[in-house]
Enzyme design. Sequence first.
Site, PDB file in Angstrom:
ATOM      1  NE  ARG A  70      -4.281  -1.355   0.086  1.00 45.43           N
ATOM      2  CZ  ARG A  70      -4.410  -2.397  -0.741  1.00 45.43           C
ATOM      3  NH1 ARG A  70      -3.445  -2.705  -1.588  1.00 45.43           N
ATOM      4  NH2 ARG A  70      -5.517  -3.117  -0.740  1.00 45.43           N
ATOM      5  CD  GLU A  99      -2.739   3.142  -5.456  1.00 44.13           C
ATOM      6  OE1 GLU A  99      -3.838   2.635  -5.748  1.00 44.13           O
ATOM      7  OE2 GLU A  99      -1.818   2.486  -4.987  1.00 44.13           O
ATOM      8  CG  HIS A 106      -3.084  -0.836  -6.860  1.00 47.18           C
ATOM      9  ND1 HIS A 106      -3.463  -0.187  -5.702  1.00 47.18           N
ATOM     10  CD2 HIS A 106      -3.115  -2.163  -6.561  1.00 47.18           C
ATOM     11  CE1 HIS A 106      -3.711  -1.075  -4.752  1.00 47.18           C
ATOM     12  NE2 HIS A 106      -3.505  -2.281  -5.245  1.00 47.18           N
TER      13      HIS A 106
HETATM   14  C1  DGY Z   1      -5.486  -6.155  -2.887  1.00 47.35           C
HETATM   15  O1  DGY Z   1      -6.139  -7.178  -3.106  1.00 47.35           O
HETATM   16  O2  DGY Z   1      -5.404  -5.659  -1.763  1.00 47.35           O
HETATM   17  C2  DGY Z   1      -4.817  -5.533  -4.061  1.00 47.35           C
HETATM   18  O3  DGY Z   1      -3.949  -4.532  -3.698  1.00 47.35           O
HETATM   19  C3  DGY Z   1      -5.853  -5.000  -4.992  1.00 47.35           C
HETATM   20  O4  DGY Z   1      -6.423  -3.859  -4.428  1.00 47.35           O
END
Ligand code: DGY
Length: 320
Positions: free
Chosen positions: A237, A266, A285
């Site tokens: 993240r 993002e 992402h």
């Molecule tokens: C998750 O599954 O957490 C990935 O980052 C997709 O958002």
Amino acid sequence: MKVFITKPIAERGMEIFKRAKLDVTVWKQKKVLSQEELIKKLQKYDAAICIGKYKLDESFFSQCSHLKAVSLLSVGYDNVDVEAAKKWNIPVGNTPGVLSKATADVAFLLMQMVARKAVFGYRKIVEGNWRETYPLEDLGVDLEGKTLGILGLGRIGFEMAKKCQRAFSMNVIYHNRHRNEEAEKELGAKKVSFDKLLKTSDILSLHVALTPETKNLFDYSAFEKMKPTSIFINTSRGGVVDEKALTTALKKKIIWGAGLDVTNPEPMKPNNPLLKMETVAVLPHIGSATFETRNEMSRLAAENIAAVLLGKKMPNQIKN
Ligand code: DGY
């Protein structure tokens, strides 16, 4: 029973709803619903798959207390107030396991893109700057035999470690709350302190959830402890990293390069200085974005909802 889905999902999930004879509405418009619009819409539904930046917090659950189930289409659930969901007795599910390999693939891809300055090389061609080749230009770094540091050796971190060891015979060190005995046995991985992880890793790959403890964990002082030759990879993240500190660390050559599949915020702005750096690769992402993985994620999300609406236990309910 009526289910609302905030964005189109893959076929496998839709088939589950069809088989369960649930009445499903998918929000297909490109204009994403705001938090307020979603809450208003959900008043007419029994359950929802919430995909996007929605905050599933106290305010959401108190206004949607009639919901019988909610599922995410992700493994990460930093947008969910788990205590509030519990308080309002609404099971919330996620989609763990099925995206581990695909996400680790992206970490592995970014590592190689950075090591060999792939984005810089590509840009050089499209900008018409590929002329002569010089023996001392465009040089990257070898990955063979290097030390891979994993922060958060869970399912995704383990997959990344396996790939790096098989492809490049890397030594694996990790920092975790708990020991990962399977990884220790299978890969000879060694658990080390956070400080040692920073100081020893040639490649440092993040696989932790965003929590109050990990928010901005990578500030300037963390980067200062890393090797000047190190490569920093983040597919977890964006909020785990202070992006300004990362930018400064790269500019001052405190670390060598960075590969990011997640940013803060993002989407990343197109004029972000990181996008101009030779040893940086950024992706939008896409960790779980393969046909196979998104199909499986849609299956898990649909199963989370269908189970509850058919009177069973949610298979992947988030619990802290
Ligand atoms: C998750 O599954 O957490 C990935 O980052 C997709 O958002």
